[in-house]
Write a protein that holds these residues in place. Sequence first.
Motif, PDB file in Angstrom:
ATOM      1  N   ARG A   1       0.826  -1.207   0.000  1.00 34.99           N
ATOM      2  CA  ARG A   1       0.000   0.000   0.000  1.00 34.99           C
ATOM      3  C   ARG A   1       0.861   1.257   0.000  1.00 34.99           C
TER       4      ARG A   1
ATOM      5  N   THR B   1      -1.314  -6.938  -9.236  1.00 37.63           N
ATOM      6  CA  THR B   1      -2.570  -6.276  -8.874  1.00 37.63           C
ATOM      7  C   THR B   1      -3.750  -6.792  -9.694  1.00 37.63           C
TER       8      THR B   1
ATOM      9  N   TYR C   1       2.226   1.625  -3.489  1.00 36.83           N
ATOM     10  CA  TYR C   1       1.183   1.885  -4.477  1.00 36.83           C
ATOM     11  C   TYR C   1       0.625   3.300  -4.371  1.00 36.83           C
ATOM     12  N   PHE C   2       0.475   3.774  -3.138  1.00 42.23           N
ATOM     13  CA  PHE C   2      -0.165   5.077  -2.933  1.00 42.23           C
ATOM     14  C   PHE C   2       0.823   6.232  -2.766  1.00 42.23           C
TER      15      PHE C   2
END
Length: 302
Positions: free
Chosen positions: A35, A262, A38-39
């Motif tokens: 996370r 993903t 990804y963010f």
Amino acid sequence: MLFITIWPLFALICLGFVLMRKGFPDPAFWPAAERLNYFLLFPALLVSSLVKAPLDDPQILRLGAAALATITLAVVAMAIARRVFPAPAARFGPAVQGAVRFNTYLGLAVTASIAGSTGVERAAVYLAICVPFVNVLSIMALSERDVLRRPGALLKTMLRNPLILACLLGIALALLDLGLPFGIGTFLELLARGSLPLGLLCVGAALQPKALGRDGLVVGGNAALRLLGMPMLAALVAWGFGLNGVEALVLVVFSAIPTAPTAYVLTRQLNGDGTLMAGLVTFQTLAAVVTIPLVLMVLGYG
């Protein structure tokens, strides 16, 4: 020489797999790390790379057109094949994702190891164009007609994707020629340095060898299409569009790398065959250790 350049990338993937299976540092670490990347870290890499990209270069425009053409030709061919070999959306969706989606971390890492910062800039442009496109195609393949009835929901999903938002921001900054003043560029570059190694470790942690016990023929055929057929198609499209140098390399590399981990998450969210998707991701990632250097050498990029 190419193998020496690429093997450390796969060593990081293997290390991630081993660490995950050993429970180090903690099982909860890996979802959190994914996370974070990804963010935050990976979007920082995209913005800092795109802001420097020469978007007015004709080769960049040809790269974008060639990328869309390569993916479109593959999806059209699969749609035609589906008429001969019918498959429900739950299985056709994973097959499409296995063929046209790409592992962004590995693609950027391979490109950077061969072509340096120039390669990363061109790769960021490729991602800006193709990430939204393959996401739309993936959702359509998994949902079929349902997505056409809810275009607003599709748009909302796309605009919540941090990679797409980072690409839009990077392109806007490049077009406006604003740059990243007041040390913002340095800040983003520092964040970006952690993205690729952490991303490759997370790729290894996400591998699911148990998923390889089913659908062997489908998994093997899809891997051959992705890892061998797609780069050959990309090389032909690159020739047709007059691409050469780094731009042609980027198109071939992102067509030769395995599908994105993903894709498994999206497949599960849209009620697709998650076991099949996990098998595709795992087998392609393992096979790519051999196919990527082989394909690049055969096509003259080694």
